[in-house]
Design a protein around this motif. Structure first.
Motif, PDB file in Angstrom:
ATOM      1  N   TRP A 149       1.001  -1.021  -0.013  1.00 42.00           N
ATOM      2  CA  TRP A 149       0.196  -0.101   0.424  1.00 42.00           C
ATOM      3  C   TRP A 149       1.015   0.785  -0.328  1.00 42.00           C
ATOM      4  N   GLN A 150       2.254   1.615   0.797  1.00 45.29           N
ATOM      5  CA  GLN A 150       2.518   2.737   0.921  1.00 45.29           C
ATOM      6  C   GLN A 150       3.111   2.427  -0.425  1.00 45.29           C
ATOM      7  N   GLY A 151       3.925   1.162  -1.534  1.00 48.47           N
ATOM      8  CA  GLY A 151       4.509   1.421  -2.343  1.00 48.47           C
ATOM      9  C   GLY A 151       3.363   2.717  -3.479  1.00 48.47           C
ATOM     10  N   ILE A 152       2.237   1.707  -3.863  1.00 50.21           N
ATOM     11  CA  ILE A 152       0.812   2.180  -4.588  1.00 50.21           C
ATOM     12  C   ILE A 152       0.818   3.618  -3.943  1.00 50.21           C
ATOM     13  N   ALA A 153       0.259   4.016  -2.626  1.00 51.49           N
ATOM     14  CA  ALA A 153       0.291   5.220  -2.861  1.00 51.49           C
ATOM     15  C   ALA A 153       1.513   6.220  -3.237  1.00 51.49           C
ATOM     16  N   GLY A 154       3.481   5.528  -3.020  1.00 53.82           N
ATOM     17  CA  GLY A 154       3.666   6.838  -3.195  1.00 53.82           C
ATOM     18  C   GLY A 154       4.038   7.407  -4.410  1.00 53.82           C
ATOM     19  N   ARG A 155       4.484   5.923  -4.915  1.00 51.97           N
ATOM     20  CA  ARG A 155       4.580   6.117  -6.827  1.00 51.97           C
ATOM     21  C   ARG A 155       2.958   7.143  -7.043  1.00 51.97           C
ATOM     22  N   GLY A 156       2.272   7.224  -6.520  1.00 53.15           N
ATOM     23  CA  GLY A 156       0.977   8.142  -6.368  1.00 53.15           C
ATOM     24  C   GLY A 156       1.102   9.189  -6.687  1.00 53.15           C
ATOM     25  N   LEU A 157       2.090  10.136  -5.180  1.00 51.78           N
ATOM     26  CA  LEU A 157       2.584  10.949  -4.863  1.00 51.78           C
ATOM     27  C   LEU A 157       3.322  11.835  -5.362  1.00 51.78           C
ATOM     28  N   GLY A 158       4.104  10.798  -6.109  1.00 52.08           N
ATOM     29  CA  GLY A 158       5.618  11.415  -6.482  1.00 52.08           C
ATOM     30  C   GLY A 158       5.498  11.367  -8.462  1.00 52.08           C
ATOM     31  N   ARG A 159       4.071  11.505  -9.067  1.00 50.04           N
ATOM     32  CA  ARG A 159       3.459  11.616 -10.083  1.00 50.04           C
ATOM     33  C   ARG A 159       2.351  13.055  -9.690  1.00 50.04           C
ATOM     34  N   VAL A 160       2.125  13.253  -8.292  1.00 53.72           N
ATOM     35  CA  VAL A 160       2.012  14.064  -8.268  1.00 53.72           C
ATOM     36  C   VAL A 160       2.408  15.392  -8.509  1.00 53.72           C
ATOM     37  N   GLU A 174      11.868   0.455  -3.038  1.00 49.96           N
ATOM     38  CA  GLU A 174      11.963   0.884  -2.072  1.00 49.96           C
ATOM     39  C   GLU A 174      11.568   0.472  -0.889  1.00 49.96           C
ATOM     40  N   ARG A 175      10.777   1.122  -0.669  1.00 51.05           N
ATOM     41  CA  ARG A 175       9.741  -0.130   0.227  1.00 51.05           C
ATOM     42  C   ARG A 175       8.627  -0.840   0.220  1.00 51.05           C
ATOM     43  N   CYS A 176       8.615  -1.362  -1.368  1.00 53.05           N
ATOM     44  CA  CYS A 176       8.292  -2.166  -2.094  1.00 53.05           C
ATOM     45  C   CYS A 176       9.335  -3.599  -1.654  1.00 53.05           C
ATOM     46  N   LEU A 177      10.487  -3.651  -1.597  1.00 52.63           N
ATOM     47  CA  LEU A 177      11.649  -4.340  -1.104  1.00 52.63           C
ATOM     48  C   LEU A 177      11.829  -4.481  -0.227  1.00 52.63           C
ATOM     49  N   ARG A 178      11.382  -3.510   1.079  1.00 51.20           N
ATOM     50  CA  ARG A 178      11.522  -4.519   2.180  1.00 51.20           C
ATOM     51  C   ARG A 178      10.654  -5.674   2.202  1.00 51.20           C
ATOM     52  N   LEU A 179       9.934  -6.534   1.914  1.00 51.02           N
ATOM     53  CA  LEU A 179       9.484  -7.933   2.099  1.00 51.02           C
ATOM     54  C   LEU A 179       9.340  -8.245   0.931  1.00 51.02           C
ATOM     55  N   PRO A 180      10.326  -9.724   0.990  1.00 47.74           N
ATOM     56  CA  PRO A 180      10.255 -10.182  -0.249  1.00 47.74           C
ATOM     57  C   PRO A 180       9.254 -11.006  -0.649  1.00 47.74           C
ATOM     58  N   ASP A 181       8.061 -10.525   0.132  1.00 49.31           N
ATOM     59  CA  ASP A 181       6.841 -11.371   0.206  1.00 49.31           C
ATOM     60  C   ASP A 181       5.602 -10.218  -0.553  1.00 49.31           C
TER      61      ASP A 181
END
Length: 631
Positions: A483-494, A513-520
């Motif tokens: 959820w952090q990754g998908i929302a963060g991507r959007g904030l970058g586009r903003v 990097e947040r998407c990589l924090r956990l391997p699953d």
């Protein structure tokens, strides 16, 4: 095409080997090789593509350097017919008929069970090993993509086999398979954790400790980080086995099961997992197969959905359930694990198995159909995805499962958004959000972020920013990297829309990097965020552009995310690689997405009904590829 018999077991028929040094066998005897490598290239391309391919397409792909490309194609087709002993491959549209061969190694690896795939002689080798085609640069790009995909698929086979062996008590075999995985891809934390867990389960605690230490040293040296919680969990819990002795049998098992499920539902994870492990012990003491399966599915599901970084342990529990007996939920959960990892062929295999077992359970059918639709959407089979998700929506409504309906609607909204059908996306996502607000706040960041993408496509910047910020805050509250990754991507586009590319770069890098924090974590979200990052670094002519594009291309091609593969090629084209641009257009023609066709400048080559959409706006809504040097 019948691909069940292994080459050593065949008494008749044609066997095609493309992994490793290519060869064709008839009745167990190797046939003389054709003249030239282009015949093998032609065979590989036809076997790895589902749809018929035009002669013009093949001539441009493989023989662009010839004086007469179509004549060169005709000669190679005649050589291929001679090799296969077939009179087919005639006409304008070319396809290998199912009866052409009784066994094809690439199809066994991609489509069959791990039991069959494990016996493929070339499993540890790459497609057309040792062959290169410098005079056909677009084909070289396709071949590199397909090699990555088959390598990822082979790793999925070995991983699934190792977990199944562990669940069945064949711990030595599990360790051997896990070791092969680590040798293939030592920087995958899941592979390392599986080897540590298999060593510990077999009683080799010292070996497990040494492997964990070696993994930490490798990660620090090569990646500059320590392994995450998954490796530590593998050391603490060798398997999903229970931790207490039997007490009072069936009644105690049910009581512990209910207590564990209630605790996990309330967010008390450790106590809930302990109750579920005790429930397994009680169920084993009672000797009731259905209850033994139910407790293992409950534990496996909790480890997959509620515990961060514990999917491997959960998968072992689910495999243990299937050793006891057939269960639709266990198969679906294993399919969900493969879906998160981007092992889509294996996810579909589990889901087909689950669907056969859930013929009388509409709620379970809805869960299976939703996940099936999500897999199809991730891999850019949008028409099939939409049909599956519409059916899943009906099943979830009939079952009265509002949470499942919210999830289904979010996936349908995402598919509509990616294809540029913005009105349909808005309807589905607004309904998903409304249902999630009624009692599933932990899920809300996902449809909120997708709805914010729609706001961006409409030019409603402030509304988009507000939704992305809310989604990101909730993702942090629930400690969910997806959820952090998908929302963060959007904030970058903003930030890009507000004219601050430097801030956008910082946000995109953080999101990845947040998407990589956990391997699953959900791999598609990482790819989606990487795509946006690549667009920015190319537009700003930043030195890390080539490395980031390579990262996206490797992720997308290994997993079979076809649209993200096209986007990676288009990013590379923006750096001046014409062959990648040609490959992008060829690949885009096979995808039923008008928005992607606009982006790639391609004409669709399939026969699916593309329907109406707002393709131009959609290019921005899913992360358009800005031209080099654009702001």
């Amino acid at each position: 095409m019948n691909v069940r018999a292994l080459p050593g077991e065949q008494t008749s028929g044609l066997a095609i080997h493309l992994l490793g040094t290519p060869r064709v066998e008839r009745d167990g005897q190797t046939l003389p090789a054709p003249r030239g490598h282009k015949v093998w290239a032609l065979l590989a391309y036809l076997l790895c593509n589902d749809a018929p391919v035009s002669r013009t397409h093949l001539a441009g792909l493989l023989f662009e350097d010839a004086q007469d490309p179509l004549a060169a194609l005709r000669w190679n087709l005649s050589e291929l017919r001679r090799l296969l002993g077939s009179d087919g491959l005639r006409g304008e549209l070319l396809v290998l008929e199912p009866e052409t061969a009784s066994w094809v190694d690439v199809r066994v690896v991609a489509l069959d069970s791990w039991v069959d795939a494990l016996g493929v002689p070339g499993l540890d080798h790459e497609l057309l090993e040792g062959m290169h085609f410098p005079a056909s640069p677009a084909f070289e790009v396709w071949l590199a993509t397909e090699r990555r995909h088959l390598q990822g698929t082979a790793e999925a086979v070995l991983r699934e086999a190792a977990m199944a062996r562990m669940a069945g008590g064949a711990l030595g075999e599990a360790t051997t398979l896990a070791s092969r995985l680590v040798r293939r891809n030592p920087l995958d934390e899941n592979h390392q954790a599986l080897l540590v867990r298999s060593l510990a389960a077999s009683g080799d605690g010292m070996g497990a400790a040494r492997q964990a230490a070696a993994c930490r040293e490798l990660f620090r040296r090569e990646l500059g980080v320590d392994p995450g919680e998954t490796l530590a969990a593998a050391m603490r819990t060798a398997t999903a086995a229970a931790t207490a002795r039997p007490a009072t049998g069936r009644a105690a098992a049910i009581a512990q099961l209910q207590a564990g499920e209630a605790a996990i539902g309330a967010g008390v994870l450790d106590a809930g997992l302990q109750c579920l492990r005790r429930a397994m012990v009680e169920a084993d003491a009672a000797g009731e197969p259905a209850l033994r399966i139910r407790t293992r599915v409950a534990l496996g599901g909790a480890l997959v959905h509620a515990a961060r970084g514990r999917d491997e342990e959960g998968a072992v529990a689910l495999h243990e359930a299937l050793v006891i007996g057939q269960d639709a939920a266990a198969c679906r959960e294993l399919g969900y694990i493969e879906f998160l990892r981007g092992h889509y062929e294996h996810a579909l295999s589990w889901l087909r198995r689950a669907a056969q077992l859930a013929s009388q359970d509409r709620a379970e059918q809805a869960r299976i159909a939703t996940l099936h639709g999500a897999v199809l959407s991730d891999t850019a089979h949008y028409a099939a995805a939409m049909a599956m998700l519409v059916d899943a929506e009906r099943l979830a409504s009939d079952a009265g499962d509002d949470r499942q309906l919210s999830y289904t609607l979010s996936m349908r909204g995402r598919a509509c958004l990616l294809r540029g059908d913005l009105e349909a996306a808005r309807d589905a996502l607004d309904r998903s959000i409304a249902l999630a607000r009624q009692g599933w706040t932990a899920f809300l960041p996902w449809p909120l972020s997708l709805r914010a993408e729609l706001d961006l496509a409409r030019g409603e910047l402030n509304a988009a920013a507000e939704r992305f910020e809310q989604a990101f805050a909730l993702g942090c509250q629930f400690d969910d990297p997806c959820w952090q990754g998908i929302a963060g991507r959007g904030l970058g586009r903003v930030a890009i829309a507000r004219g601050d590319p430097q801030r956008a770069l910082e946000i995109f890098v953080d999101a990845v990097e947040r998407c990589l924090r956990l391997p699953d974590a959900y791999l598609w979200v990482k790819g989606h965020a990487l795509d946006a990052l690549c667009g920015l670094v190319v537009a700003q002519a930043l030195p890390q552009a080539a490395d980031r594009i390579h990262e996206l291309q490797d992720l997308a091609s290994r997993s079979g995310m076809r649209e993200l593969t096209v986007r990676a090629h288009l990013h590379r084209q923006a750096l001046g690689d014409k062959a990648s641009g040609t490959a992008a257009r060829l690949l885009a023609r096979q995808i039923d997405n008008p928005a992607l066709h606009v982006l790639a400048g391609s004409v669709p080559g399939g026969t699916e009904n593309h329907g109406g959409c707002e393709a131009a706006e959609s290019c921005q809504s899913v992360g358009a590829l800005p031209t080099r040097g654009a702001p």
